[in-house]
Design a protein around this motif. Structure first.
Motif, PDB file in Angstrom:
ATOM      1  N   ALA A   1      35.421 -36.495 139.888  1.00  0.00           N
ATOM      2  CA  ALA A   1      35.562 -35.899 138.556  1.00  0.00           C
ATOM      3  C   ALA A   1      36.986 -36.018 138.028  1.00  0.00           C
ATOM      4  O   ALA A   1      37.516 -35.103 137.396  1.00  0.00           O
ATOM      5  CB  ALA A   1      35.118 -34.437 138.583  1.00  0.00           C
ATOM      6  N   GLY A   2      37.632 -37.159 138.316  1.00  0.00           N
ATOM      7  CA  GLY A   2      38.956 -37.428 137.762  1.00  0.00           C
ATOM      8  C   GLY A   2      40.112 -36.797 138.501  1.00  0.00           C
ATOM      9  O   GLY A   2      41.262 -36.942 138.085  1.00  0.00           O
ATOM     10  N   ALA A   3      39.845 -36.107 139.602  1.00  0.00           N
ATOM     11  CA  ALA A   3      40.902 -35.432 140.343  1.00  0.00           C
ATOM     12  C   ALA A   3      40.909 -35.895 141.796  1.00  0.00           C
ATOM     13  O   ALA A   3      39.910 -36.403 142.309  1.00  0.00           O
ATOM     14  CB  ALA A   3      40.716 -33.919 140.279  1.00  0.00           C
ATOM     15  N   VAL A   4      42.052 -35.708 142.462  1.00  0.00           N
ATOM     16  CA  VAL A   4      42.146 -36.010 143.885  1.00  0.00           C
ATOM     17  C   VAL A   4      41.475 -34.876 144.647  1.00  0.00           C
ATOM     18  O   VAL A   4      41.933 -33.736 144.634  1.00  0.00           O
ATOM     19  CB  VAL A   4      43.606 -36.165 144.341  1.00  0.00           C
ATOM     20  CG1 VAL A   4      43.666 -36.418 145.845  1.00  0.00           C
ATOM     21  CG2 VAL A   4      44.278 -37.312 143.601  1.00  0.00           C
ATOM     22  N   PHE A   5      40.379 -35.214 145.305  1.00  0.00           N
ATOM     23  CA  PHE A   5      39.575 -34.223 146.017  1.00  0.00           C
ATOM     24  C   PHE A   5      40.039 -34.048 147.451  1.00  0.00           C
ATOM     25  O   PHE A   5      40.028 -32.956 148.000  1.00  0.00           O
ATOM     26  CB  PHE A   5      38.106 -34.653 145.964  1.00  0.00           C
ATOM     27  CG  PHE A   5      37.186 -33.800 146.778  1.00  0.00           C
ATOM     28  CD1 PHE A   5      36.786 -32.555 146.319  1.00  0.00           C
ATOM     29  CD2 PHE A   5      36.730 -34.234 148.014  1.00  0.00           C
ATOM     30  CE1 PHE A   5      35.945 -31.760 147.075  1.00  0.00           C
ATOM     31  CE2 PHE A   5      35.881 -33.448 148.768  1.00  0.00           C
ATOM     32  CZ  PHE A   5      35.486 -32.204 148.296  1.00  0.00           C
ATOM     33  N   ALA A   6      40.451 -35.163 148.070  1.00  0.00           N
ATOM     34  CA  ALA A   6      40.909 -35.116 149.464  1.00  0.00           C
ATOM     35  C   ALA A   6      41.819 -36.306 149.705  1.00  0.00           C
ATOM     36  O   ALA A   6      41.739 -37.332 149.012  1.00  0.00           O
ATOM     37  CB  ALA A   6      39.726 -35.146 150.425  1.00  0.00           C
ATOM     38  N   GLU A   7      42.688 -36.179 150.713  1.00  0.00           N
ATOM     39  CA  GLU A   7      43.574 -37.285 151.074  1.00  0.00           C
ATOM     40  C   GLU A   7      43.917 -37.173 152.545  1.00  0.00           C
ATOM     41  O   GLU A   7      44.069 -36.063 153.076  1.00  0.00           O
ATOM     42  CB  GLU A   7      44.847 -37.263 150.229  1.00  0.00           C
ATOM     43  CG  GLU A   7      45.709 -38.500 150.397  1.00  0.00           C
ATOM     44  CD  GLU A   7      46.825 -38.568 149.356  1.00  0.00           C
ATOM     45  OE1 GLU A   7      46.541 -38.965 148.206  1.00  0.00           O
ATOM     46  OE2 GLU A   7      47.960 -38.200 149.699  1.00  0.00           O
TER      47      GLU A   7
ATOM     48  N   ARG B   1      35.696 -38.050 158.897  1.00  0.00           N
ATOM     49  CA  ARG B   1      34.996 -36.915 159.504  1.00  0.00           C
ATOM     50  C   ARG B   1      35.031 -35.656 158.632  1.00  0.00           C
ATOM     51  O   ARG B   1      34.591 -34.588 159.065  1.00  0.00           O
ATOM     52  CB  ARG B   1      35.580 -36.612 160.883  1.00  0.00           C
ATOM     53  CG  ARG B   1      37.032 -36.187 160.896  1.00  0.00           C
ATOM     54  CD  ARG B   1      37.468 -35.753 162.291  1.00  0.00           C
ATOM     55  NE  ARG B   1      38.882 -35.398 162.339  1.00  0.00           N
ATOM     56  CZ  ARG B   1      39.822 -36.143 162.898  1.00  0.00           C
ATOM     57  NH1 ARG B   1      39.504 -37.291 163.465  1.00  0.00           N
ATOM     58  NH2 ARG B   1      41.085 -35.753 162.898  1.00  0.00           N
ATOM     59  N   ASP B   2      35.542 -35.772 157.412  1.00  0.00           N
ATOM     60  CA  ASP B   2      35.605 -34.630 156.488  1.00  0.00           C
ATOM     61  C   ASP B   2      34.204 -34.341 155.948  1.00  0.00           C
ATOM     62  O   ASP B   2      33.632 -35.166 155.231  1.00  0.00           O
ATOM     63  CB  ASP B   2      36.564 -34.939 155.343  1.00  0.00           C
ATOM     64  CG  ASP B   2      36.814 -33.738 154.443  1.00  0.00           C
ATOM     65  OD1 ASP B   2      35.832 -33.071 154.059  1.00  0.00           O
ATOM     66  OD2 ASP B   2      37.982 -33.492 154.102  1.00  0.00           O
ATOM     67  N   PRO B   3      33.609 -33.199 156.235  1.00  0.00           N
ATOM     68  CA  PRO B   3      32.235 -32.932 155.801  1.00  0.00           C
ATOM     69  C   PRO B   3      32.077 -32.861 154.294  1.00  0.00           C
ATOM     70  O   PRO B   3      31.032 -33.240 153.751  1.00  0.00           O
ATOM     71  CB  PRO B   3      31.910 -31.588 156.462  1.00  0.00           C
ATOM     72  CG  PRO B   3      33.235 -30.964 156.747  1.00  0.00           C
ATOM     73  CD  PRO B   3      34.172 -32.095 157.035  1.00  0.00           C
ATOM     74  N   GLN B   4      33.103 -32.390 153.583  1.00  0.00           N
ATOM     75  CA  GLN B   4      33.016 -32.306 152.124  1.00  0.00           C
ATOM     76  C   GLN B   4      33.052 -33.693 151.494  1.00  0.00           C
ATOM     77  O   GLN B   4      32.361 -33.954 150.513  1.00  0.00           O
ATOM     78  CB  GLN B   4      34.152 -31.438 151.576  1.00  0.00           C
ATOM     79  CG  GLN B   4      34.001 -29.963 151.916  1.00  0.00           C
ATOM     80  CD  GLN B   4      35.094 -29.124 151.301  1.00  0.00           C
ATOM     81  OE1 GLN B   4      36.279 -29.353 151.556  1.00  0.00           O
ATOM     82  NE2 GLN B   4      34.720 -28.176 150.480  1.00  0.00           N
ATOM     83  N   VAL B   5      33.855 -34.598 152.067  1.00  0.00           N
ATOM     84  CA  VAL B   5      33.881 -35.978 151.587  1.00  0.00           C
ATOM     85  C   VAL B   5      32.518 -36.624 151.804  1.00  0.00           C
ATOM     86  O   VAL B   5      31.992 -37.319 150.929  1.00  0.00           O
ATOM     87  CB  VAL B   5      34.990 -36.788 152.280  1.00  0.00           C
ATOM     88  CG1 VAL B   5      34.875 -38.271 151.922  1.00  0.00           C
ATOM     89  CG2 VAL B   5      36.360 -36.258 151.898  1.00  0.00           C
ATOM     90  N   LYS B   6      31.947 -36.401 152.969  1.00  0.00           N
ATOM     91  CA  LYS B   6      30.625 -36.957 153.250  1.00  0.00           C
ATOM     92  C   LYS B   6      29.592 -36.437 152.251  1.00  0.00           C
ATOM     93  O   LYS B   6      28.738 -37.187 151.776  1.00  0.00           O
ATOM     94  CB  LYS B   6      30.196 -36.604 154.676  1.00  0.00           C
ATOM     95  CG  LYS B   6      30.985 -37.308 155.763  1.00  0.00           C
ATOM     96  CD  LYS B   6      30.494 -36.891 157.145  1.00  0.00           C
ATOM     97  CE  LYS B   6      31.271 -37.591 158.249  1.00  0.00           C
ATOM     98  NZ  LYS B   6      30.804 -37.165 159.594  1.00  0.00           N
TER      99      LYS B   6
END
Length: 248
Positions: A221-227, A235-240
């Motif tokens: 949504a146009g923002a950096v969610f994870a890095e 292994r990041d569950p939210q990224v998955k």
């Protein structure tokens, strides 16, 4: 940490739609940095902002510590920022040899000698031959570009970007549309890019991303969610859940 490329609180709006929302990135010198995210996440908008195709509503872009937010696209190339495109931007009637020699001549400031045959400059010809060999284009260097297999066209576009001797290279889905039998050649070239060139990769092929990148930024949504590193992101569950479509 020496930064090759940085964005600070980058915002781009199209009317009421926010395409990039407070995007801050720090890309270190020599990095292999991937930008990933679902369609509509803002990846190509960020590339267009970085290269000057679009102007931000707010925020800053720094190349090697220099503020280039208001610098024109072609001047950014001169300062060491090059890119490739999702869809090839090539001269179909030129051969790979002519195309690469033209790019090298432009970089060297030889445009004022346009009346001279490109082949008259031995130094340019030698550099072009070396690039064509590195990018496995020697066997097709005399063919009109429009007749090349699509994988070779993708290789030529990367070769043209490298011919400008960039400090930072932005690769916008280099393997997109390439037939499976040609992909290994393109992916091999991407992995063999010069170590002194900082590479920012936009790509949906996660095998390529995980085998190439040393750091990944995930957009949503146009923002950096994870890095994080490849291991951290994989292994990041939210990224998955958001990007890979798996249950958190």
């Amino acid at each position: 940490m020496t930064l090759a490329l940085e964005t600070r609180h980058l915002v781009k709006r199209f009317g009421g739609f926010i395409a990039t929302n407070d995007v801050s990135l720090q890309i270190r010198q020599g990095a292999r940095h991937a930008l990933i995210g679902p369609n509509g996440a803002g990846k190509t908008t960020i590339i267009n902002l970085l290269t000057g195709v679009l102007s931000p509503n707010s925020g800053e872009i720094l190349l090697g510590g220099e503020d280039i937010t208001s610098v024109s696209s072609y001047r950014r190339v001169g300062k060491g920022l090059s890119r490739t495109f999702q869809i090839n931007q090539l001269f179909g009637d030129l051969t790979p040899l002519d195309s690469v020699m033209l790019a090298i001549s432009e970089r060297k400031g030889h445009g004022r000698f346009a009346w001279r045959p490109l082949s008259a400059d031995r130094e340019v010809a030698d550099e072009a031959a070396s690039l064509l060999e590195r990018f496995r284009l020697v066997d097709v260097m005399g063919m009109p570009t429009t007749l090349l297999p699509y994988g070779k066209q993708r290789l030529l576009e990367i070769a043209l970007a490298i011919a400008m001797q960039p400090k930072v290279l932005l690769l916008d889905e280099p393997a997109a549309g390439v037939p499976e039998e040609e992909r290994h050649e393109v992916l091999g070239i991407v992995r063999e890019l010069p170590a002194n060139v900082t590479v920012v990769l936009i790509e949906h092929d996660m095998d390529l991303v995980f085998s190439f990148a040393d750091r990944i930024s995930v957009l949503a949504a146009g923002a950096v969610f994870a890095e994080g590193t490849v291991a951290e992101i994989s292994r990041d569950p939210q990224v998955k859940a958001i990007y890979l479509g798996e249950d958190a």
